[in-house]
Design an enzyme around this catalytic site. Structure first.
Site, PDB file in Angstrom:
ATOM      1  N   GLU A 285      -5.001   4.681 -17.636  1.00  0.00           N
ATOM      2  CA  GLU A 285      -3.267   4.583 -17.586  1.00  0.00           C
ATOM      3  C   GLU A 285      -2.744   4.941 -18.900  1.00  0.00           C
ATOM      4  O   GLU A 285      -1.534   4.721 -18.986  1.00  0.00           O
ATOM      5  CB  GLU A 285      -2.899   3.381 -17.064  1.00  0.00           C
ATOM      6  CG  GLU A 285      -3.579   2.989 -15.573  1.00  0.00           C
ATOM      7  CD  GLU A 285      -3.387   1.684 -15.165  1.00  0.00           C
ATOM      8  OE1 GLU A 285      -2.072   1.431 -14.521  1.00  0.00           O
ATOM      9  OE2 GLU A 285      -3.870   0.341 -15.080  1.00  0.00           O
TER      10      GLU A 285
ATOM     11  N   LYS B 108      -8.857  -7.555  -9.199  1.00  0.00           N
ATOM     12  CA  LYS B 108      -8.438  -7.773  -7.990  1.00  0.00           C
ATOM     13  C   LYS B 108      -9.434  -8.776  -7.142  1.00  0.00           C
ATOM     14  O   LYS B 108      -8.987  -9.203  -6.251  1.00  0.00           O
ATOM     15  CB  LYS B 108      -8.594  -6.582  -7.183  1.00  0.00           C
ATOM     16  CG  LYS B 108      -7.571  -5.455  -7.639  1.00  0.00           C
ATOM     17  CD  LYS B 108      -7.649  -3.898  -7.043  1.00  0.00           C
ATOM     18  CE  LYS B 108      -6.452  -2.989  -7.842  1.00  0.00           C
ATOM     19  NZ  LYS B 108      -6.838  -2.754  -9.089  1.00  0.00           N
TER      20      LYS B 108
ATOM     21  N   PHE C 152     -10.767   1.563   1.554  1.00  0.00           N
ATOM     22  CA  PHE C 152     -10.410   1.919   0.337  1.00  0.00           C
ATOM     23  C   PHE C 152     -11.049   1.658  -0.741  1.00  0.00           C
ATOM     24  O   PHE C 152     -11.581   0.279  -0.804  1.00  0.00           O
ATOM     25  CB  PHE C 152      -8.897   1.305   0.195  1.00  0.00           C
ATOM     26  CG  PHE C 152      -7.633   2.296   0.825  1.00  0.00           C
ATOM     27  CD1 PHE C 152      -7.184   3.323   0.607  1.00  0.00           C
ATOM     28  CD2 PHE C 152      -7.632   1.570   2.370  1.00  0.00           C
ATOM     29  CE1 PHE C 152      -6.213   4.034   1.251  1.00  0.00           C
ATOM     30  CE2 PHE C 152      -6.478   2.311   3.064  1.00  0.00           C
ATOM     31  CZ  PHE C 152      -5.946   3.421   2.551  1.00  0.00           C
TER      32      PHE C 152
ATOM     33  N   SER D  17      -2.363   1.730 -11.269  1.00  0.00           N
ATOM     34  CA  SER D  17      -1.593   3.068 -11.049  1.00  0.00           C
ATOM     35  C   SER D  17      -2.237   3.788  -9.967  1.00  0.00           C
ATOM     36  O   SER D  17      -2.099   4.901 -10.205  1.00  0.00           O
ATOM     37  CB  SER D  17      -1.472   3.941 -12.362  1.00  0.00           C
ATOM     38  OG  SER D  17      -0.435   3.188 -13.109  1.00  0.00           O
TER      39      SER D  17
ATOM     40  N   ARG E 205       3.629  -2.197   7.369  1.00  0.00           N
ATOM     41  CA  ARG E 205       4.547  -1.715   6.072  1.00  0.00           C
ATOM     42  C   ARG E 205       4.221  -1.932   4.763  1.00  0.00           C
ATOM     43  O   ARG E 205       4.000  -3.288   4.675  1.00  0.00           O
ATOM     44  CB  ARG E 205       6.109  -1.994   6.566  1.00  0.00           C
ATOM     45  CG  ARG E 205       6.562  -1.460   7.948  1.00  0.00           C
ATOM     46  CD  ARG E 205       7.747  -2.196   8.436  1.00  0.00           C
ATOM     47  NE  ARG E 205       8.877  -2.019   7.555  1.00  0.00           N
ATOM     48  CZ  ARG E 205       9.947  -2.712   7.870  1.00  0.00           C
ATOM     49  NH1 ARG E 205      10.177  -3.503   8.648  1.00  0.00           N
ATOM     50  NH2 ARG E 205      11.015  -2.414   7.042  1.00  0.00           N
ATOM     51  N   GLU E 206       4.472  -1.284   3.815  1.00  0.00           N
ATOM     52  CA  GLU E 206       4.279  -1.839   2.537  1.00  0.00           C
ATOM     53  C   GLU E 206       5.434  -2.282   1.916  1.00  0.00           C
ATOM     54  O   GLU E 206       6.359  -1.474   1.767  1.00  0.00           O
ATOM     55  CB  GLU E 206       3.487  -0.549   1.578  1.00  0.00           C
ATOM     56  CG  GLU E 206       2.132  -0.075   1.999  1.00  0.00           C
ATOM     57  CD  GLU E 206       1.599   0.887   1.102  1.00  0.00           C
ATOM     58  OE1 GLU E 206       1.619   0.492  -0.371  1.00  0.00           O
ATOM     59  OE2 GLU E 206       1.071   1.897   1.446  1.00  0.00           O
TER      60      GLU E 206
ATOM     61  N   SER F 196      10.294   3.694 -11.535  1.00  0.00           N
ATOM     62  CA  SER F 196       9.508   2.761 -11.053  1.00  0.00           C
ATOM     63  C   SER F 196      10.016   1.486 -10.271  1.00  0.00           C
ATOM     64  O   SER F 196      11.245   1.209 -10.368  1.00  0.00           O
ATOM     65  CB  SER F 196       8.765   1.888 -12.056  1.00  0.00           C
ATOM     66  OG  SER F 196       7.788   2.724 -12.872  1.00  0.00           O
TER      67      SER F 196
END
EC number: 6.3.2.4
Length: 385
Positions: free
Chosen positions: A29, A161, A209, A217, A253-254, A353
């Site tokens: 990143e 995570k 995923f 990112s 929905r995000e 952002s």
């Protein structure tokens, strides 16, 4: 950079606090961090603060850089690089490690080291490993230097995570289905790892995923619809982090929500919604930063839904013992339940952002946001948190 052009000595007592903006770094990143730093440098009130820009190259050299935010933007779909901004290809910046001194020193081969002056607070805008994961936070704690944002533990948990989700679960926050493939497992028993993924698919279905466990990112993430692309997706994720996480797709929905620390405790912003991106499989790096896909702020939610996601965002902030700022990302499922996906302890902070946009809609401008974070860091006691 010649010695006569270097900042000289420590500043006299009573002058403006000096803010070192540290950016770039050794993670994937790197370029996003440089873009973020440009936005922060533009926003810092120069009537209140002196500023010292310090870039870390992709190889890890701490470089004195020009204070030229206009050179730190994405141009022709290309992200900037610290190497192009450094004042010297060999000179290095050394932060103090002794709590009794906050003098920053510039060294260059063949020259006498020069004192650049004291630094009162560090604003790290280092995304990803070696910056957002507790490493630089530990260095700054060791030296007794105040800094913006979360401490060592919350930064490390927020970057991983796997452990992030474990903490959320222990505090009663709902997370989506996932499994983790650790480095030794993939190196020693790939067939066993594939069988675990197959069992996971049997329970939760496609798509999956595949993500680096400790990256951000949306870099290194692949959406997989069958076993044909699984190994390639795992290797792509492993090119960024040997530990990977496999997540089932959540239908919903995000929704994102910003959390900011005020004098009376953390508060949540108005939430935002990330609509499906038509030209991309999901909200990936190019959608976020290159094509500037835009979210909806504020999110079209009911008053009850808004209050609930704000409550959960603050709970996530507290669960990981965060400080300063966090962006919390959720899915609002078809049955009306919020499922937390992750938090970002150093969220994207460029002008486009979502975090600053959510606070702008909540009545806190970008400049005020930067100032509040610096002031909170200056007022926070150093040492164990």
């Amino acid at each position: 950079m010649s010695s006569e052009n270097l900042p000289q000595s420590s500043r006299p007592s009573g002058q403006k606090p000096r803010v070192a903006v540290v950016f770039g770094g050794r993670s994937s990143e790197h370029g996003v961090s440089v873009v973020t730093a440009g936005a922060v440098l533009r926003a810092i009130d120069r009537t209140k603060y002196d500023v010292l820009p310090i870039g870390i190259t992709r190889e890890g050299r701490w470089a004195l850089t020009a204070d030229e935010p206009e050179r730190m933007a994405i141009t022709d779909r290309k992200v900037p690089d610290v190497a192009d901004l450094a004042e010297s290809s060999e000179g290095g910046v050394v932060l103090p490690v002794d709590p009794s001194s906050r003098e920053v020193v510039y060294t260059e081969p063949g020259s006498v080291p020069k004192v650049l002056g004291d630094v009162d607070v560090v604003f790290p805008v280092l995304h990803g490993p070696y910056g957002e994961d507790g490493t630089i936070q530990g260095l700054l704690d060791l030296s007794g230097t105040p800094y913006v944002g979360c401490g060592v533990l919350s930064s490390a948990v927020g970057q991983d995570k796997d452990y992030m989700k474990r903490v959320f679960t222990s505090f009663g926050l709902k997370v989506g289905p996932y499994l983790v493939i650790r480095p030794r497992e993939w190196e020693r028993d790939q067939e066993g790892a594939r069988r675990r993924v197959a069992d996971f698919v049997g329970e939760h279905g496609w798509p999956l995923f595949i993500k680096p466990a400790r990256a951000g990112s949306s870099i290194g993430i692949t959406k997989v619809d069958s076993f044909d692309g699984l190994d390639e997706a795992i290797e792509e994720a492993r090119s960024h982090d040997p530990k990977i996480i496999v997540e089932a797709a959540l239908v919903g929905r995000e929704i994102e929500c910003g959390v900011l620390e005020f004098e009376d405790g953390p508060r949540a912003s108005v939430p935002a919604e990330i609509p499906p991106v038509q030209s991309h499989d999901f909200y990936d790096f190019e959608a976020k930063y290159i094509d500037s896909a835009s979210g909806i702020v504020p999110a079209p939610l009911t008053d009850g839904q808004t209050a609930e996601v704000q409550r959960l965002a603050v709970e996530a902030f507290d669960a990981v013992s965060c400080e300063g700022l966090v962006r919390a990302d959720f899915f609002l499922t078809e049955d009306g339940e919020f499922v937390i996906n992750e938090i970002n302890t150093l969220p994207g902070f460029t002008p486009i952002s979502m975090y600053p946009r959510m606070w702008q809609e909540s009545g806190v401008s970008y400049q005020e946001l930067v100032d509040r974070l610096i002031q909170a860091a200056l007022n926070r006691s150093t040492g164990l948190r």
